[in-house]
Design an enzyme around this catalytic site. Structure first.
Site, PDB file in Angstrom:
ATOM      1  N   GLU A  89      -9.943 -19.100  80.312  1.00  0.00           N
ATOM      2  CA  GLU A  89      -9.423 -17.979  79.538  1.00  0.00           C
ATOM      3  C   GLU A  89      -9.614 -16.660  80.286  1.00  0.00           C
ATOM      4  OE1 GLU A  89      -9.687 -19.751  75.089  1.00  0.00           O
ATOM      5  OE2 GLU A  89     -11.310 -18.397  75.627  1.00  0.00           O
ATOM      6  N   CYS A 102     -10.938  -9.180  82.206  1.00  0.00           N
ATOM      7  CA  CYS A 102     -12.156  -9.982  82.241  1.00  0.00           C
ATOM      8  C   CYS A 102     -11.754 -11.378  82.701  1.00  0.00           C
ATOM      9  CB  CYS A 102     -12.757  -9.998  80.840  1.00  0.00           C
ATOM     10  SG  CYS A 102     -14.208 -11.029  80.677  1.00  0.00           S
ATOM     11  N   CYS A 109     -19.150 -23.678  81.991  1.00  0.00           N
ATOM     12  CA  CYS A 109     -20.336 -23.133  82.657  1.00  0.00           C
ATOM     13  C   CYS A 109     -21.474 -24.125  82.506  1.00  0.00           C
ATOM     14  CB  CYS A 109     -20.742 -21.793  82.037  1.00  0.00           C
ATOM     15  SG  CYS A 109     -22.153 -21.026  82.883  1.00  0.00           S
ATOM     16  N   CYS A 113     -26.609 -21.494  78.234  1.00  0.00           N
ATOM     17  CA  CYS A 113     -27.193 -20.507  77.317  1.00  0.00           C
ATOM     18  C   CYS A 113     -26.711 -20.849  75.901  1.00  0.00           C
ATOM     19  CB  CYS A 113     -26.761 -19.097  77.701  1.00  0.00           C
ATOM     20  SG  CYS A 113     -27.069 -18.706  79.440  1.00  0.00           S
ATOM     21  N   CYS A 116     -23.923 -18.838  73.784  1.00  0.00           N
ATOM     22  CA  CYS A 116     -22.641 -18.546  74.438  1.00  0.00           C
ATOM     23  C   CYS A 116     -21.690 -19.727  74.261  1.00  0.00           C
ATOM     24  CB  CYS A 116     -22.892 -18.277  75.925  1.00  0.00           C
ATOM     25  SG  CYS A 116     -21.398 -18.262  76.940  1.00  0.00           S
ATOM     26  N   CYS A 332     -17.277 -10.971  74.233  1.00  0.00           N
ATOM     27  CA  CYS A 332     -18.276 -11.573  75.124  1.00  0.00           C
ATOM     28  C   CYS A 332     -18.823 -12.856  74.547  1.00  0.00           C
ATOM     29  CB  CYS A 332     -19.478 -10.656  75.302  1.00  0.00           C
ATOM     30  SG  CYS A 332     -19.129  -9.118  76.066  1.00  0.00           S
TER      31      CYS A 332
HETATM   32  N1  SAH Z   1     -22.243 -16.031  83.323  1.00  0.00           N
HETATM   33  C1  SAH Z   1     -22.260 -14.619  83.506  1.00  0.00           C
HETATM   34  C2  SAH Z   1     -20.955 -13.953  83.206  1.00  0.00           C
HETATM   35  C3  SAH Z   1     -20.186 -14.439  81.993  1.00  0.00           C
HETATM   36  S1  SAH Z   1     -20.901 -14.172  80.401  1.00  0.00           S
HETATM   37  C4  SAH Z   1     -23.362 -13.997  82.673  1.00  0.00           C
HETATM   38  O1  SAH Z   1     -23.903 -14.679  81.817  1.00  0.00           O
HETATM   39  O2  SAH Z   1     -23.692 -12.862  82.948  1.00  0.00           O
HETATM   40  C5  SAH Z   1     -20.507 -12.458  80.068  1.00  0.00           C
HETATM   41  C6  SAH Z   1     -21.507 -11.762  79.158  1.00  0.00           C
HETATM   42  O3  SAH Z   1     -21.385 -12.204  77.790  1.00  0.00           O
HETATM   43  C7  SAH Z   1     -22.946 -12.013  79.544  1.00  0.00           C
HETATM   44  O4  SAH Z   1     -23.652 -10.804  79.543  1.00  0.00           O
HETATM   45  C8  SAH Z   1     -23.403 -12.929  78.439  1.00  0.00           C
HETATM   46  O5  SAH Z   1     -24.780 -12.909  78.299  1.00  0.00           O
HETATM   47  C9  SAH Z   1     -22.676 -12.376  77.257  1.00  0.00           C
HETATM   48  N2  SAH Z   1     -22.635 -13.257  76.096  1.00  0.00           N
HETATM   49  C10 SAH Z   1     -22.598 -14.599  76.089  1.00  0.00           C
HETATM   50  N3  SAH Z   1     -22.540 -15.068  74.815  1.00  0.00           N
HETATM   51  C11 SAH Z   1     -22.527 -13.983  74.005  1.00  0.00           C
HETATM   52  C12 SAH Z   1     -22.459 -13.808  72.595  1.00  0.00           C
HETATM   53  N4  SAH Z   1     -22.378 -14.837  71.768  1.00  0.00           N
HETATM   54  N5  SAH Z   1     -22.478 -12.545  72.106  1.00  0.00           N
HETATM   55  C13 SAH Z   1     -22.524 -11.484  72.946  1.00  0.00           C
HETATM   56  N6  SAH Z   1     -22.590 -11.586  74.293  1.00  0.00           N
HETATM   57  C14 SAH Z   1     -22.603 -12.817  74.824  1.00  0.00           C
HETATM   58 FE1  SF4 Z   2     -22.767 -19.339  81.413  1.00  0.00          FE
HETATM   59 FE2  SF4 Z   2     -22.414 -18.202  79.041  1.00  0.00          FE
HETATM   60 FE3  SF4 Z   2     -24.873 -18.316  80.101  1.00  0.00          FE
HETATM   61 FE4  SF4 Z   2     -22.987 -16.665  81.171  1.00  0.00          FE
HETATM   62  S1  SF4 Z   2     -23.907 -16.518  79.126  1.00  0.00           S
HETATM   63  S2  SF4 Z   2     -24.398 -18.056  82.262  1.00  0.00           S
HETATM   64  S3  SF4 Z   2     -21.131 -17.922  80.831  1.00  0.00           S
HETATM   65  S4  SF4 Z   2     -23.624 -20.077  79.483  1.00  0.00           S
END
Ligand code: SAH
Ligand code: SF4
Length: 353
Positions: A89, A102, A109, A113, A116, A332
């Site tokens: 996406e 973006c 991934c 996390c 996410c 995000c």
């Molecule tokens: N993997 C990289 C880049 C993609 S994620 C990273 O984690 O930095 C982009 C951003 O979205 C990151 O800062 C991540 O922590 C944040 N993010 C992920 N899940 C989220 C959520 N449910 N609510 C708000 N931010 C979130």
């Molecule tokens: Fe991967 Fe989501 Fe963690 Fe970023 S926040 S490293 S996209 S699992």
């Protein structure tokens, strides 16, 4: 892996491809694709025959499956399929002053996390440079505003796919003409990748997803913290800041009752006020966006404002970010390889292959 694509082909490859055409044609094609940034079909200064030839020789790498636009029309999201069926996406964010894209760096991934959506769905495959660059051009085709900023904050961990990501950065800079400081690479803390980034000549902006002031909590939110703890990440981030002469942003998704305590704000302030990085630390506070498999709730706006004040009192700049595109799951952490489900009311257009 596959042949040339429209935005994967370099200028030299285009020259080789069009070796039997008049020389000025290469310049015309390059100008249309990369400087004027128009879709090939709109490059009507080219003869139809040449457009058809290019269309066949340089296919697009991405097929649009779904496009959705938020109710306020500021945010658009695409789901694409690659030639081998991987899905990813891309989000276009518009304000009156700028248009940012973006991009995803991986389909899925592997970092896991839990808060996410991408992490919840797991890893599918790395994207190549052409697939990353094309996301920017395809989003550009949907707006009259000139895209000036690209953030690597879509699906995937960019520094876990280093070479293709860096190749895409180079092409966005050299061929599309974007300034390095308007290219932001976001990482969850892949320290070896951050060290490499510090040695690159192009001074891109770095964002670090921190989310917690201590290792115990951070390891629960970001499993990679077991491998690279906060102290190592901060040290590598200072290395990048020094090498690039640019302030680093720390992302912090506020989760009610988990990481939004005022004691945690104080701890974060202590941690970052002594951080030696050039330009100091800037904290971006984002209210957690809802995802299917994580039960946590967003920190309240009032709490995040107070959190920001505590940081500022210690000399750490902080902003509370407004989320954009939540109604189409484009905010995000809401990007996923799983089925798209735009909320009722969000304009959604299904596009053919
Ligand atoms: N993997 C990289 C880049 C993609 S994620 C990273 O984690 O930095 C982009 C951003 O979205 C990151 O800062 C991540 O922590 C944040 N993010 C992920 N899940 C989220 C959520 N449910 N609510 C708000 N931010 C979130
Ligand atoms: Fe991967 Fe989501 Fe963690 Fe970023 S926040 S490293 S996209 S699992």
């Amino acid at each position: 892996m596959r042949g040339l694509t429209r935005y994967g082909a370099t200028r030299a490859e285009l020259e080789a491809l069009l070796g039997d055409e008049p020389r000025y044609r290469v310049e015309q094609v390059w100008d249309a694709l990369w400087r004027r940034r128009v879709p090939l079909a709109d490059a009507t200064e080219l003869p139809g025959r040449l457009r058809a030839r290019l269309d066949a020789a340089l296919p697009l790498a991405l097929t649009a499956l779904v496009q959705a636009t938020s109710r306020d029309e500021a945010t658009s999201k695409w789901r694409w399929a690659t030639h081998d069926g991987a899905q990813l996406e891309t989000v276009l964010m518009r304000t009156p002053r700028r248009a940012s894209v973006c991009v995803s760096s991986q389909a899925g991934c592997a970092m896991g996390c839990p808060f996410c959506a991408t992490g919840q769905a797991g890893f599918e495959r790395h994207l190549d440079a052409a697939e990353i660059v094309e996301q920017v051009l395809r989003a550009q085709h949907a707006t009259d505003q000139r895209v000036t900023n690209v953030v690597y904050m879509g699906m995937g961990e960019p520094l876990a796919n280093y070479e293709p990501v860096w190749e895409s950065v180079t092409r966005l800079h050299d061929d599309l003409g974007l300034s390095a400081r308007r290219l932001t690479v976001s990482t969850v803390g892949v320290v070896p990748g951050m060290r490499r980034l510090a040695r690159e000549a192009l001074p891109v902006t770095l964002a670090v997803s921190l989310h917690a002031p201590d290792d115990e909590l951070r390891a629960r939110l970001v499993p990679l913290n077991h491998r690279y703890p906060i102290a190592e990440i901060l040290d590598a981030a200072a290395d990048v800041a020094g090498a690039h002469g640019r302030r680093v942003t720390f992302e912090y998704a506020g989760i009610a009752g988990v990481n939004d305590g005022l004691d945690q704000a104080e701890a974060l302030g202590r941690l970052l006020s002594t951080w030696p990085g050039v330009g100091g630390a800037h904290v971006n506070l984002i209210p957690l966006n809802p995802t299917a498999e994580y039960p946590g709730r967003a920190a309240s706006p009032g709490r995040l404002r107070e959190f920001a004040r505590r940081l500022q009192a210690r000399g750490v700049t902080a902003t509370v970010r407004r989320t954009q595109g939540r109604d189409i799951d484009a905010a995000c952490g809401q990007l996923t390889t799983l089925a798209v489900r735009p909320e009722p009311g969000a304009a959604s257009t299904r596009m053919g292959p």
